[in-house]
Design an enzyme around this catalytic site. Structure first.
Site, PDB file in Angstrom:
ATOM      1  CB  CYS A  60       2.686  -6.555  -4.042  1.00 54.13           C
ATOM      2  SG  CYS A  60       4.432  -6.186  -4.044  1.00 54.13           S
ATOM      3  NE  ARG A  70      -2.898  -4.861  -1.785  1.00 55.62           N
ATOM      4  CZ  ARG A  70      -3.261  -5.601  -0.751  1.00 55.62           C
ATOM      5  NH1 ARG A  70      -4.483  -5.555  -0.303  1.00 55.62           N
ATOM      6  NH2 ARG A  70      -2.400  -6.405  -0.155  1.00 55.62           N
ATOM      7  CD1 TRP A 102       4.774   0.429  -2.108  1.00 55.16           C
ATOM      8  CD2 TRP A 102       6.030  -0.946  -0.887  1.00 55.16           C
ATOM      9  NE1 TRP A 102       5.301   1.156  -1.062  1.00 55.16           N
ATOM     10  CE2 TRP A 102       6.075   0.340  -0.303  1.00 55.16           C
ATOM     11  CE3 TRP A 102       6.744  -1.974  -0.277  1.00 55.16           C
ATOM     12  CZ2 TRP A 102       6.804   0.629   0.855  1.00 55.16           C
ATOM     13  CZ3 TRP A 102       7.478  -1.693   0.871  1.00 55.16           C
ATOM     14  CH2 TRP A 102       7.502  -0.410   1.416  1.00 55.16           C
ATOM     15  CG  ASN A 119       1.571  -9.094  -1.462  1.00 55.96           C
ATOM     16  OD1 ASN A 119       2.539  -8.504  -1.000  1.00 55.96           O
ATOM     17  ND2 ASN A 119       0.363  -8.996  -0.951  1.00 55.96           N
ATOM     18  N   GLY A 120       4.861 -10.392  -1.200  1.00 55.67           N
ATOM     19  CA  GLY A 120       5.523 -10.926  -0.010  1.00 55.67           C
ATOM     20  C   GLY A 120       7.025 -10.865  -0.169  1.00 55.67           C
ATOM     21  CD  GLU A 143      -3.972   9.729  12.564  1.00 56.79           C
ATOM     22  OE1 GLU A 143      -2.937   9.133  12.858  1.00 56.79           O
ATOM     23  OE2 GLU A 143      -4.555   9.542  11.481  1.00 56.79           O
ATOM     24  CE  LYS A 182      -3.484  10.418   8.320  1.00 60.18           C
ATOM     25  NZ  LYS A 182      -3.835   9.202   8.978  1.00 60.18           N
ATOM     26  CD  GLU A 188      -0.420   9.239   6.268  1.00 59.54           C
ATOM     27  OE1 GLU A 188       0.004   8.120   5.987  1.00 59.54           O
ATOM     28  OE2 GLU A 188      -1.375   9.422   7.040  1.00 59.54           O
ATOM     29  CG  HIS A 191      10.805  18.883  28.869  1.00 60.79           C
ATOM     30  ND1 HIS A 191      11.508  19.107  30.025  1.00 60.79           N
ATOM     31  CD2 HIS A 191       9.500  18.930  29.203  1.00 60.79           C
ATOM     32  CE1 HIS A 191      10.652  19.260  31.037  1.00 60.79           C
ATOM     33  NE2 HIS A 191       9.428  19.160  30.553  1.00 60.79           N
ATOM     34  CE  LYS A 215      -6.135   2.359   3.608  1.00 60.93           C
ATOM     35  NZ  LYS A 215      -6.128   3.570   4.452  1.00 60.93           N
TER      36      LYS A 215
HETATM   37  C1  F6R Z   1      -1.479   6.354   8.052  1.00 64.67           C
HETATM   38  C2  F6R Z   1      -1.740   4.955   7.845  1.00 64.67           C
HETATM   39  C3  F6R Z   1      -0.775   3.974   8.395  1.00 64.67           C
HETATM   40  C4  F6R Z   1      -1.529   2.744   8.930  1.00 64.67           C
HETATM   41  C5  F6R Z   1      -0.543   1.648   9.341  1.00 64.67           C
HETATM   42  C6  F6R Z   1      -1.255   0.470   9.953  1.00 64.67           C
HETATM   43  O1  F6R Z   1      -2.480   7.156   7.520  1.00 64.67           O
HETATM   44  O2  F6R Z   1      -2.704   4.598   7.246  1.00 64.67           O
HETATM   45  O3  F6R Z   1       0.035   4.520   9.371  1.00 64.67           O
HETATM   46  O4  F6R Z   1      -2.302   3.137  10.010  1.00 64.67           O
HETATM   47  O5  F6R Z   1       0.186   1.237   8.229  1.00 64.67           O
HETATM   48  O6  F6R Z   1      -2.145  -0.097   9.051  1.00 64.67           O
HETATM   49  P1  F6R Z   1      -3.318  -1.010   9.525  1.00 64.67           P
HETATM   50  O7  F6R Z   1      -4.249  -0.182  10.337  1.00 64.67           O
HETATM   51  O8  F6R Z   1      -3.945  -1.516   8.274  1.00 64.67           O
HETATM   52  O9  F6R Z   1      -2.713  -2.110  10.349  1.00 64.67           O
END
Ligand code: F6R
Length: 612
Positions: free
Chosen positions: A2, A27, A73, A99-100, A485, A489, A492, A508, A607
């Site tokens: 949010c 976000r 959100w 937000n929360g 990673e 990527k 997502e 395995h 985000k």
């Molecule tokens: C993936 C991504 C998320 C963040 C995770 C932690 O691309 O961005 O997996 O890495 O939500 O977020 P932060 O780094 O803001 O604590």
């Protein structure tokens, strides 16, 4: 997650709120709404994007120099028009954005229902505004006081902004657990989840602390009180953010812009921290805690998602160079599993946003057990950066694309510098090796630039595999976190199922998946376990899997075996994760674009994950 924005001043609030909501889109959200206080208290809200909200509000009464806006959100209640914020109180004289999560909302709601309140939505937020109304009416309190008293009954996390129809000169904000920034302009105030909606208007901000309530009244200064009703003096910070970093700058997506920004963002992460002339590394932010870190019995890294992957690289770096035992934990597991933490432990939290709820809670737990807590954050002034004993900012600049790219490579850069600094302090690395690594670090931004030149080739390969249903990513040693990673990527942003594995683990289990339909991305750079990775490639090949290999420039062995080869410049093994990530970021980006996905705002993702 949010986003909240609020305005009070001399300008029309509507365009400022809409622009602010657009800035907060990154976000992640599924509905949006605004409330304007003019002659009436008008709420407009709907499921969908900010552009849908604009269409909805067209032709309606949007007059007013005071207002609040929200991107939601969904947590409590599905994403629909009704559950979108703002919410009215029962008498429709108050409106709130939040937000929360209000954890005790159910018991509060039952009590309020018994007292005659009726609810329209499924949200915890509507319960909170009814509670504020209840307190205001029963105790005959002004809004600020009613908010404060109501919040003493609340368990959970909140950043809220509240309007009162009967007082057109004030916005009340409050925060606990979720972020909130106040912007101070000339005869105007802003309130937002982060500084992105504010930077255009003012650079003077106040970061609210937990359990603080702010009163923004026309013609007066910012008034802050604690939930215990203590009057506090707000500390005004100067924002370092620049407006152009929040724009796409000619790129089709923020994600692509941020991928291509990496030569600069990595250079910014290194700036002033490595000294070729004196052959040293220094990190100003941790200088007072360096000895403590160097003497630590153990370092625990806590993080989530991509930041957790950076943490894994950090583990390899710190153990390799500084010879301090390191454990890397998912913050969400760490906080609930009763971990053993002592005063000799150092806990490093890695977080781009500096607001991730689980990472924050893990740190608070570590702090309560006496550990030293260190932050590696990107967002200046974020909650994690403020509660830690010390830390190093990554200085990657605002990351707007939901999928983390430049933040990851900057995190790895800072962890590399930290490992180097600790290694020097502990004398755990031969001087000649230290100097070799330092010289290699200096060349990294230029080598990232070179790695980015493979973009067209990556795009071509993306076209070959865009319809795949699964992907496997394999790597060993420093390249194992890179494989994780790369897979994250891809999944997502393209919604293709992808898994990252240590290459040797393939035998395995995952090897059962390999057939001619399975693209396997193998990070097979020179040094480390190169020969062993080549054997893994042979094993995939023998089962007709398609190999996309990330190799060191000039490599012919891997190139002969692979279906496609992506070259990265040669560097020291410890720095390979930075370079090897580049083609993998590009691959996921181009596949997602070709599949028509919303790259910058992938479905269901936020985000800044400010709820657990
Ligand atoms: C993936 C991504 C998320 C963040 C995770 C932690 O691309 O961005 O997996 O890495 O939500 O977020 P932060 O780094 O803001 O604590």
């Amino acid at each position: 997650m949010c986003g909240i924005v609020a305005y009070i001043g001399n300008q029309e609030a509507y365009p400022i709120l809409i622009k602010g909501l657009r800035r907060l889109e990154y976000r992640g959200y599924d509905s949006a709404g605004i409330c304007l206080l003019g002659e009436n208290l008008n709420i407009y809200k709907c499921k969908g994007k900010v552009s849908d909200l604009e269409t909805f509000a067209k032709g309606k009464d949007i007059v007013g120099t005071i207002g609040i806006g929200h991107t939601r959100w969904a947590t409590h209640g599905e994403p629909n028009d009704l559950n979108a914020h703002p919410h009215y109180s029962g008498n429709e004289k108050l409106a709130i954005i939040h937000n929360g999560i209000i954890e005790n909302y159910d018991s509060l709601k039952k009590e309020l229902i018994q007292r005659g309140h009726e609810f329209k939505s499924d949200t915890d937020t509507e319960v909170l505004i009814h509670l504020i109304e209840d307190v205001q009416e029963n105790e005959n309190l002004p809004l600020a006081e009613a908010v404060r008293v109501a919040l003493t009954q609340v368990v959970g996390a909140y950043a809220i902004a509240v309007l009162d129809k009967s007082d057109t000169n004030v916005i009340i904000g409050a925060k606990k657990g979720s972020p909130m920034v106040v912007g101070i302009g000339k005869d105007e105030f802003f309130l937002a989840s982060d500084a992105t909606p504010i930077v255009e208007y003012t650079k003077e901000v106040v970061y609210l602390e937990d359990e603080q309530i702010v009163e923004l009244r026309r013609g007066q200064g910012v008034k802050v009180r604690s939930i215990e009703n203590e009057v506090l003096t707000p500390y005004i910070h100067e924002l370092e953010m620049h407006l152009e970093t929040l724009e796409k700058g000619g790129y089709e997506h923020f994600m692509l812009k941020e991928i291509f920004e990496q030569p600069k963002s990595i250079a910014d992460s290194m700036r002033g921290r490595y000294h070729i002339d004196s052959g040293t590394v220094s990190l100003g932010g941790i200088i007072d805690y360096e000895q403590k870190m160097a003497n630590a019995k153990r370092i625990i890294i806590v993080a989530c998602g991509t930041s957790w992957h950076a943490g894994l690289v950090g583990e390899y770096l710190i153990e390799d160079l500084a010879r301090i035992p390191v454990e890397v934990e998912y913050a969400s597991e760490f906080r609930y599993r009763n971990p053993i933490i002592g005063e000799d432990d150092v806990v490093i939290a890695i977080s781009q946003s500096g607001e991730t709820a689980d990472t924050l809670a893990a740190l608070e737990l570590a702090k309560s057990k006496g550990a030293t807590i260190i932050g590696v954050c990107n967002v200046v002034g974020s909650t994690i950066s403020r509660i830690t004993d010390a830390g190093s900012y990554t200085h990657a600049g605002p990351e707007i694309g939901v999928a983390s790219t430049k933040a990851f490579t900057s995190q790895v850069t800072v962890l590399f510098l930290m490992a180097m600094r600790l290694a020097h302090k502990r004398g755990s690395i031969p001087e000649s090796r230290f100097q070799q690594l330092l010289a290699a670090l200096e060349k990294i931004p230029a080598k990232v630039e070179e790695a980015l030149q493979s973009a067209d080739l990556v795009k071509y390969i993306a076209g070959q595999y865009k319809d795949a249903h699964n992907f496997l990513y394999l790597g060993r040693g420093y390249n194992f976190p890179v494989a994780l990673e790369g897979a994250l990527k891809l999944k997502e942003i393209s919604y293709i199922h992808a898994e990252g594995y240590p290459a040797a683990e393939m035998k395995h289990g995952p090897i059962a998946l390999i057939d001619e339909e399975m693209p396997v991305v193998v990070i097979a750079t020179k040094k480390g376990s190169y020969d062993k990775v080549i054997s893994n490639i042979q094993e995939v090949k023998a089962r007709k899997g398609k190999i996309i290999a990330v190799v060191t420039k000039g490599d012919t062995t891997a190139a002969e075996l692979a279906d496609h080869v992506l070259e990265i410049p040669e560097t020291e093994e410890e720095l390979v994760p930075i370079l090897a990530s580049i083609p993998l970021q590009l691959l996921s980006y181009y596949i997602a674009v070709m599949r028509g996905c919303n790259v910058d705002q992938p479905r269901n993702l936020a985000k800044s994950v400010t709820v657990e």
